[in-house]
Structure formats: structure tokens, C-alpha cells
Design a protein around this motif. Sequence first.
Motif, PDB file in Angstrom:
ATOM      1  N   UNK B 160       0.855  -1.199   0.000  1.00 22.90           N
ATOM      2  CA  UNK B 160       0.000   0.000   0.000  1.00 22.90           C
ATOM      3  C   UNK B 160       0.884   1.240   0.000  1.00 22.90           C
ATOM      4  N   UNK B 161       0.378   2.318  -0.602  1.00 22.43           N
ATOM      5  CA  UNK B 161       1.103   3.579  -0.458  1.00 22.43           C
ATOM      6  C   UNK B 161       0.359   4.431   0.579  1.00 22.43           C
ATOM      7  N   UNK B 162       1.061   5.381   1.150  1.00 22.16           N
ATOM      8  CA  UNK B 162       0.436   6.265   2.139  1.00 22.16           C
ATOM      9  C   UNK B 162      -0.318   7.375   1.419  1.00 22.16           C
ATOM     10  N   UNK B 163      -1.412   7.861   1.975  1.00 19.60           N
ATOM     11  CA  UNK B 163      -2.040   7.398   3.209  1.00 19.60           C
ATOM     12  C   UNK B 163      -2.812   6.099   2.982  1.00 19.60           C
ATOM     13  N   UNK B 164      -3.088   5.402   4.067  1.00 23.69           N
ATOM     14  CA  UNK B 164      -3.936   4.204   4.008  1.00 23.69           C
ATOM     15  C   UNK B 164      -4.974   4.295   5.135  1.00 23.69           C
ATOM     16  N   UNK B 165      -6.065   3.558   4.971  1.00 23.60           N
ATOM     17  CA  UNK B 165      -7.136   3.616   5.974  1.00 23.60           C
ATOM     18  C   UNK B 165      -6.987   2.440   6.930  1.00 23.60           C
ATOM     19  N   UNK B 166      -7.098   2.729   8.219  1.00 25.12           N
ATOM     20  CA  UNK B 166      -7.071   1.675   9.238  1.00 25.12           C
ATOM     21  C   UNK B 166      -8.496   1.563   9.785  1.00 25.12           C
ATOM     22  N   UNK B 167      -9.087   0.369   9.620  1.00 24.01           N
ATOM     23  CA  UNK B 167     -10.509   0.226   9.980  1.00 24.01           C
ATOM     24  C   UNK B 167     -10.732  -0.835  11.048  1.00 24.01           C
ATOM     25  N   UNK B 168     -11.730  -0.608  11.893  1.00 18.28           N
ATOM     26  CA  UNK B 168     -12.138  -1.609  12.874  1.00 18.28           C
ATOM     27  C   UNK B 168     -13.109  -2.581  12.236  1.00 18.28           C
ATOM     28  N   UNK B 169     -13.321  -3.738  12.869  1.00 15.13           N
ATOM     29  CA  UNK B 169     -14.168  -4.742  12.203  1.00 15.13           C
ATOM     30  C   UNK B 169     -15.642  -4.335  12.166  1.00 15.13           C
ATOM     31  N   UNK B 173     -12.707   4.258  11.638  1.00 13.60           N
ATOM     32  CA  UNK B 173     -11.723   4.242  10.548  1.00 13.60           C
ATOM     33  C   UNK B 173     -10.884   5.503  10.692  1.00 13.60           C
ATOM     34  N   UNK B 174      -9.565   5.368  10.488  1.00  8.93           N
ATOM     35  CA  UNK B 174      -8.679   6.533  10.555  1.00  8.93           C
ATOM     36  C   UNK B 174      -7.720   6.492   9.377  1.00  8.93           C
ATOM     37  N   UNK B 175      -7.300   7.676   8.947  1.00  6.38           N
ATOM     38  CA  UNK B 175      -6.355   7.765   7.831  1.00  6.38           C
ATOM     39  C   UNK B 175      -4.951   7.850   8.414  1.00  6.38           C
ATOM     40  N   UNK B 176      -4.079   6.922   8.010  1.00  7.98           N
ATOM     41  CA  UNK B 176      -2.711   6.894   8.545  1.00  7.98           C
ATOM     42  C   UNK B 176      -1.725   7.338   7.466  1.00  7.98           C
ATOM     43  N   UNK B 199      -6.798  -2.992   6.738  1.00  6.28           N
ATOM     44  CA  UNK B 199      -6.074  -1.900   6.082  1.00  6.28           C
ATOM     45  C   UNK B 199      -6.658  -1.753   4.688  1.00  6.28           C
ATOM     46  N   UNK B 200      -7.035  -0.527   4.340  1.00  9.23           N
ATOM     47  CA  UNK B 200      -7.664  -0.327   3.033  1.00  9.23           C
ATOM     48  C   UNK B 200      -6.959   0.788   2.265  1.00  9.23           C
ATOM     49  N   UNK B 201      -6.802   0.559   0.961  1.00  9.00           N
ATOM     50  CA  UNK B 201      -6.224   1.563   0.067  1.00  9.00           C
ATOM     51  C   UNK B 201      -7.051   2.850   0.158  1.00  9.00           C
ATOM     52  N   UNK B 202      -6.381   3.984   0.189  1.00  6.85           N
ATOM     53  CA  UNK B 202      -7.087   5.266   0.272  1.00  6.85           C
ATOM     54  C   UNK B 202      -7.476   5.715  -1.138  1.00  6.85           C
ATOM     55  N   UNK B 203      -8.748   5.928  -1.361  1.00 11.53           N
ATOM     56  CA  UNK B 203      -9.203   6.420  -2.670  1.00 11.53           C
ATOM     57  C   UNK B 203      -9.552   7.897  -2.519  1.00 11.53           C
ATOM     58  N   UNK B 204      -8.871   8.744  -3.287  1.00 11.16           N
ATOM     59  CA  UNK B 204      -9.185  10.168  -3.247  1.00 11.16           C
ATOM     60  C   UNK B 204     -10.478  10.397  -4.018  1.00 11.16           C
ATOM     61  N   UNK B 233     -15.911  14.967  11.932  1.00  9.71           N
ATOM     62  CA  UNK B 233     -14.572  14.382  11.986  1.00  9.71           C
ATOM     63  C   UNK B 233     -14.621  12.863  12.145  1.00  9.71           C
ATOM     64  N   UNK B 234     -15.816  12.321  12.403  1.00 10.21           N
ATOM     65  CA  UNK B 234     -15.965  10.855  12.425  1.00 10.21           C
ATOM     66  C   UNK B 234     -16.401  10.338  11.065  1.00 10.21           C
ATOM     67  N   UNK B 235     -16.490  11.234  10.103  1.00  4.71           N
ATOM     68  CA  UNK B 235     -16.876  10.816   8.755  1.00  4.71           C
ATOM     69  C   UNK B 235     -18.377  10.659   8.584  1.00  4.71           C
ATOM     70  N   UNK B 236     -19.146  11.135   9.574  1.00  7.59           N
ATOM     71  CA  UNK B 236     -20.602  10.993   9.485  1.00  7.59           C
ATOM     72  C   UNK B 236     -21.212  12.185   8.759  1.00  7.59           C
ATOM     73  N   UNK B 237     -22.223  11.881   7.934  1.00  5.09           N
ATOM     74  CA  UNK B 237     -22.905  12.954   7.207  1.00  5.09           C
ATOM     75  C   UNK B 237     -23.815  13.711   8.161  1.00  5.09           C
ATOM     76  N   UNK B 238     -23.609  14.996   8.282  1.00  3.92           N
ATOM     77  CA  UNK B 238     -24.492  15.832   9.118  1.00  3.92           C
ATOM     78  C   UNK B 238     -25.416  16.665   8.219  1.00  3.92           C
TER      79      UNK B 238
END
Lengths: 86, 348
Positions: B160-169, B173-176, B199-204, B233-238
Motif C-alpha cells: 500500500x502507499x500512504x495514506x492508508x485507511x485503518x478500519x475496525x471490524x 476508521x482513521x487515515x494513517x 487496512x484499506x487503500x485510500x481512494x481520493x 470528523x468521524x466521517x458521518x454525514x451531518x
Amino acid sequence: MKLRKNVAVSEAGLLFNPVNGESYSLNPIGVEILNLIREDKSPEQIIKVILEKYSTDKATFEKDYFDFIGILEHHNLLESHEETNA
Amino acid sequence: MKKRTLNIAVTGLNAIDSPGPGVSVIRALHEAASFNVNIIGLSYESLEPGIYMHDLVARTYSIPYPAAGIDTLLARLEYIHEKEKIDVIIPNFDAELYPFIKLEPKLKAMGIHMFLPTLHQFEERHKVNLNDFGRKYGISVPHSKVLYDLNTVHSLPSEFSFPMIVKGKFYDASIAYSIEQVKSYFNKISAKWGLPIIIQEFVHGTEFNVTGLGDGKGNTIAAVPMRKQYITDKGKAWGGISIADEKMLDMTRKFLKNTKWRGGFELELMKNKDGELYLLEINPRLPAWIYLAVGVGQNIPEALVNLALGEKVKPFSTYSVGKMFVRYSWDMIVDREEFEQISIYGEL
């Protein structure tokens, strides 16, 4: 040159692209030009209408006009040539 | 003709910064054209706001966390059913779906209906299996890898290249941007939700969601795409707006046709600058923004209830484009006695 189908423009100048949910705010002259595009006027006709109505020179307006068209294309708001000819 | 009244139990009454879908689902049910409702709230904690919304929820019962086991949950539901004669349960959390899916036959024998994905569908769409899912059904997904061991993170930069996403099951999810950040998020997220970490590839690109309903036979009963306009900041749509993107609707129909998905769902999508769509996640339940679907003409919770009861439901064919939801948080004033009642007796 045609505005994409379903692109909505309000009287107040809010342009909404229903495909991606983007909104843009246009100034009054932007709304006027967009309305002329929707009336299927050619670039030459649009330039003529604006030059007759406002005190500006042709070179300045042409530059602004093609910049504006470039922005509309960049945001995917105009139909591509293939779509227009289809 | 007099409309029947259904007793419908709903979970997900919480409304923290990552709100549960329960209250939105309940609002939708109150607006159902085909039935009246008596809503029974099912809560996990005493401060879930839905418990205190008496104009929406008639009565609330606390239920045990999934970790307490299926038998404990069943015993509690039997008690609640005895008092309330539940017709339908709508579970709204990812983490509780497994026990509810397991309990579906037993609950059905008691006269309680649900409309959930099968265990196979639930497992197959899991973040852990998303690579295989994309390959099997011909849907573009970002490359991902499942990690069980912190020591394996050092091999990630070769894949993977940086940044990458770190996700819980289940959630988070956080961008590293560095291996140190990957390690830090690995520890933080696994402490909360357990292993594995994905770990997930970051898609812009731009984020979109689609909510909908599958009938379990491959048909699309409902589908509404939304663009997130305001993201926390949690990625939730408001805030969000309904859109008309045929590519997204095609992907949704393909997902439902190929998987024969049964129940409500939310697809999390990313569109890159070339207009390519990637499926980031499939949530196997209705989302917190489900009330937008009602607002644009598709009362998905109502359709879900009718499917659960074995009734024929006509697929929705249209919805209003350009309608927005703007979320608001609301401070309710609650008497301490009510809090005591739900905390001590587990009923309000």
C-alpha cells in the motif's frame, strides 16, 4: 454547446447538478449567459447580446466568456460533443 | 378502511456523534401509509435519547449487549414479547445483527417477524471479505488486507502507499500517513472493537452513500443515493442531498441482483476524479440518514415491515432529486425519575 439535462438554475443564480449533488452560486451576468446558452444561442450570438447591453470591449468579454465556459466544462455541466451530436 | 396497528420494536435509539438509525426509522414508521404503529424501544444504555422521546416511542426496554450471548437476549425478548406482543423487530446495529439473524427462526415461531440478510450475506459483505466480494460480483473495491498481528504492519508499505485507511471490524476508521500512525490506530481501534483490523487503500474523491432495500430474490425494492454535504470528523454525514446518478443506481441494482440481498442496507461509495466508483463498505442495515429516503418519497422502513410480514411490496420507481437533510441535535429535559426507572428496572 448545451447545458447538461437536469442541471437546474434558480432565478437567484444557484446552479445544482443532480448527478453529483454539487451546487454553485452564479453572479447575475453568469445567470444571464447561462440562460442564453439554454436558449441554444451560439457563442457569437451570446457575445453580441452582452456587448450590446453592457459597456465592455469585445476582447475583455470574450476572454471572460471562454473562461466561464471552461469552468462549466471543468465541472462537467456541459454536454460533451458526442452527447450533443448523438 | 381502518388501518391495523403494529407493535414494532426498534433498536439504535442512541444519538451520540455517530448516531444510531433508530429514531429516524421510528419517524419513518409513524408516517407509514399502510399501518399505524405502537413503537417499543429496545435500548442498551440508559442515556439513549430515543428512550425519552415519548411522542415517538411508547415504551422502552433495556436489552443485553450481544456479548451476553444469544440465550440471554432470547430470554429478554420473550419477556418483552409477553408484555407487548411484538409483531416486528428492526435491529439497527451491525454488532447485534449476528444474534438477531441467529434468533430469526425462533422469534418467527413466537410470531415476531424480521427482514434481515441471511448469515451468508451478512458474512460475505463483511469488511474482512470485501476483496473477495468485489471479485465475485464484479464490483470495484479498494484493495484491502486483514491484520491480526501488530508485527505484520511493517510489510504494508510494499503493498500500500500512504495514506492508508485503518478500519475496525465493526466501526471506526482513521487515515494513517506513516507506519507509526498505523500502529497507533491499530492499537486504539482493536482495543475498542477487537481484531482483526482492516487496512484499506485510500481512494481520493467524493463520498456518496446509497440506502435501499432488497427483497431477498434479487429485486431492488428501494434505492436512494445521497451526496454527503457536511461531514463530521468521524466521517458521518451531518447534511446531505439526494442525487440522480445512474452509475450508482446501476451498482446498487447489480449488488442486489447478484447477492439476492434481503433487507435494508447502506452502500458507502467513493467517486474518484475520473468518475470511477469504488464500493468502500456495505452496512447491513438502514443508515441514520434514512429519513431522507422518506422525505424524497421512499418510505423504506415501511416497505421493510411489510416485507417482514410476508406482504407483497411494489418497488419504488421514483424519488425527488435535490432534497436535503440537515441534522440537528436537541437537548431534552428529562426527569431523574425516568432515568432511574430505565436504569434500575430496565423499562420505561
